[in-house]
Design an enzyme around this catalytic site. Structure first.
Site, PDB file in Angstrom:
ATOM      1  N   SER A  13     -70.191   1.812 -11.995  1.00 45.21           N
ATOM      2  CA  SER A  13     -71.157   1.293 -11.006  1.00 45.21           C
ATOM      3  C   SER A  13     -71.027   2.016  -9.681  1.00 45.21           C
ATOM      4  O   SER A  13     -72.017   2.275  -8.994  1.00 45.21           O
ATOM      5  CB  SER A  13     -70.989  -0.210 -10.823  1.00 45.21           C
ATOM      6  N   ASN A  14     -69.791   2.387  -9.305  1.00 43.42           N
ATOM      7  CA  ASN A  14     -69.625   3.165  -8.071  1.00 43.42           C
ATOM      8  C   ASN A  14     -70.188   4.572  -8.247  1.00 43.42           C
ATOM      9  O   ASN A  14     -70.776   5.132  -7.313  1.00 43.42           O
ATOM     10  CB  ASN A  14     -68.155   3.231  -7.679  1.00 43.42           C
ATOM     11  N   ARG A  66     -48.545  14.210 -18.489  1.00 49.92           N
ATOM     12  CA  ARG A  66     -49.631  14.123 -17.509  1.00 49.92           C
ATOM     13  C   ARG A  66     -50.057  15.505 -17.049  1.00 49.92           C
ATOM     14  O   ARG A  66     -51.243  15.740 -16.799  1.00 49.92           O
ATOM     15  CB  ARG A  66     -49.198  13.262 -16.312  1.00 49.92           C
ATOM     16  N   HIS A 110     -60.780   1.850  -3.607  1.00 52.98           N
ATOM     17  CA  HIS A 110     -59.800   0.882  -4.099  1.00 52.98           C
ATOM     18  C   HIS A 110     -60.238  -0.511  -3.631  1.00 52.98           C
ATOM     19  O   HIS A 110     -60.600  -0.687  -2.459  1.00 52.98           O
ATOM     20  CB  HIS A 110     -58.405   1.215  -3.554  1.00 52.98           C
ATOM     21  N   GLU A 175     -68.423  -2.124  -2.122  1.00 54.82           N
ATOM     22  CA  GLU A 175     -68.012  -0.783  -2.581  1.00 54.82           C
ATOM     23  C   GLU A 175     -69.229   0.129  -2.712  1.00 54.82           C
ATOM     24  O   GLU A 175     -69.203   1.298  -2.315  1.00 54.82           O
ATOM     25  CB  GLU A 175     -67.297  -0.885  -3.935  1.00 54.82           C
TER      26      GLU A 175
HETATM   27  C1  GRF Z   1     -63.863  -1.267  -9.054  1.00 56.74           C
HETATM   28  O1  GRF Z   1     -63.195  -2.469  -8.740  1.00 56.74           O
HETATM   29  C2  GRF Z   1     -63.340  -0.169  -8.167  1.00 56.74           C
HETATM   30  O2  GRF Z   1     -62.871  -0.650  -6.922  1.00 56.74           O
HETATM   31  C3  GRF Z   1     -62.178   0.377  -8.945  1.00 56.74           C
HETATM   32  O3  GRF Z   1     -62.630   0.347 -10.299  1.00 56.74           O
HETATM   33  C4  GRF Z   1     -63.456  -0.829 -10.476  1.00 56.74           C
HETATM   34  C5  GRF Z   1     -64.636  -0.546 -11.374  1.00 56.74           C
HETATM   35  O4  GRF Z   1     -65.437   0.388 -10.732  1.00 56.74           O
HETATM   36  N1  GRF Z   1     -61.850   1.705  -8.499  1.00 56.74           N
HETATM   37  P1  GRF Z   1     -66.805   0.957 -11.444  1.00 56.74           P
HETATM   38  O5  GRF Z   1     -67.740  -0.227 -11.625  1.00 56.74           O
HETATM   39  O6  GRF Z   1     -66.400   1.538 -12.791  1.00 56.74           O
HETATM   40  O7  GRF Z   1     -67.309   1.946 -10.462  1.00 56.74           O
END
Ligand code: GRF
Length: 201
Positions: A13-14, A66, A110, A175
């Site tokens: 979503s971000n 890693r 975050h 966010e």
């Molecule tokens: C969100 O809580 C973000 O803060 C963290 O991952 C979670 C899911 O993010 N970094 P998204 O919906 O996959 O962008």
């Protein structure tokens, strides 16, 4: 025009908020690739819908190595020539070998008001602590988890009756406002921190 790689592990979503803002004419950045560490990351389809190339670099074949996983990431990124990396729900820790290479060019969002609540379960921890204010932070990524220079924060009030789920939903809304706004500045070379305060409403 700065070229941005967005890393996701989940729904993205971000990532969607970042891609949709970069689609606005005049933005100093453009998305060059969306990279996921899992083939089932929902963000991959949402990137493809928006015409952004995607690549999957599965961390599992590398086991605990890693450095090998990060070498595979670097190789996968090369054809897309990113200038910046935005971690957006990317759930793999990155070692100094990678974060040093991208120092000053990689940012993350975050879901807490850093330096409070680094790591996971941030909303439950804020509730358990009885915090009146909570929120999210965009920061530069360093080898120390959730610890780099802060580029922006959005604050919200914790409401009576909030659960980790209701709090997470309101933080996530912020966010999606904060991250694109910070990327606009960061892509233009401006590191002035941005603070959005929703506690007064
Ligand atoms: C969100 O809580 C973000 O803060 C963290 O991952 C979670 C899911 O993010 N970094 P998204 O919906 O996959 O962008």
């Amino acid at each position: 025009m700065r070229r941005v790689a967005v890393f996701v592990s989940g729904g993205g979503s971000n990532m969607v908020a970042l891609l949709d803002d970069m689609a606005v004419p005049g933005h100093a950045a453009m998305p060059c690739v969306v990279l996921a560490n899992r083939a089932d990351a929902g963000g991959l389809a949402r990137a493809t819908e928006r015409g952004v190339p995607t690549v999957v670099v599965d961390h599992r074949p590398h086991g605990p190595d890693r450095a090998a996983f990060e070498a595979a990431i670097s190789e996968a990124l090369t054809p897309f020539a990113p200038d910046l990396i935005c971690l957006a729900g990317f759930m793999r820790k990155l070692t100094a070998g990678f974060t040093d290479q991208w120092a000053g060019r990689m940012i993350n969002i975050h879901p807490s008001l850093l330096p409070k609540y680094k790591g996971l379960n941030t909303h439950a921890r804020a509730l358990e602590a009885g915090d009146a204010v909570h929120g999210c932070t965009v920061h530069e990524v360093t080898a120390a988890l959730d610890d780099g220079p802060i580029l922006g924060q959005a604050r919200i009030p914790v409401l009576a009756g909030d659960t980790p789920q209701t709090l997470a939903a309101r933080v996530l809304e912020q966010e999606h406002l904060l991250y694109p706004a910070v990327l606009r500045r960061f892509a233009a070379g401006d590191r002035t921190p941005l603070f959005l305060d929703n506690t007064k409403t």
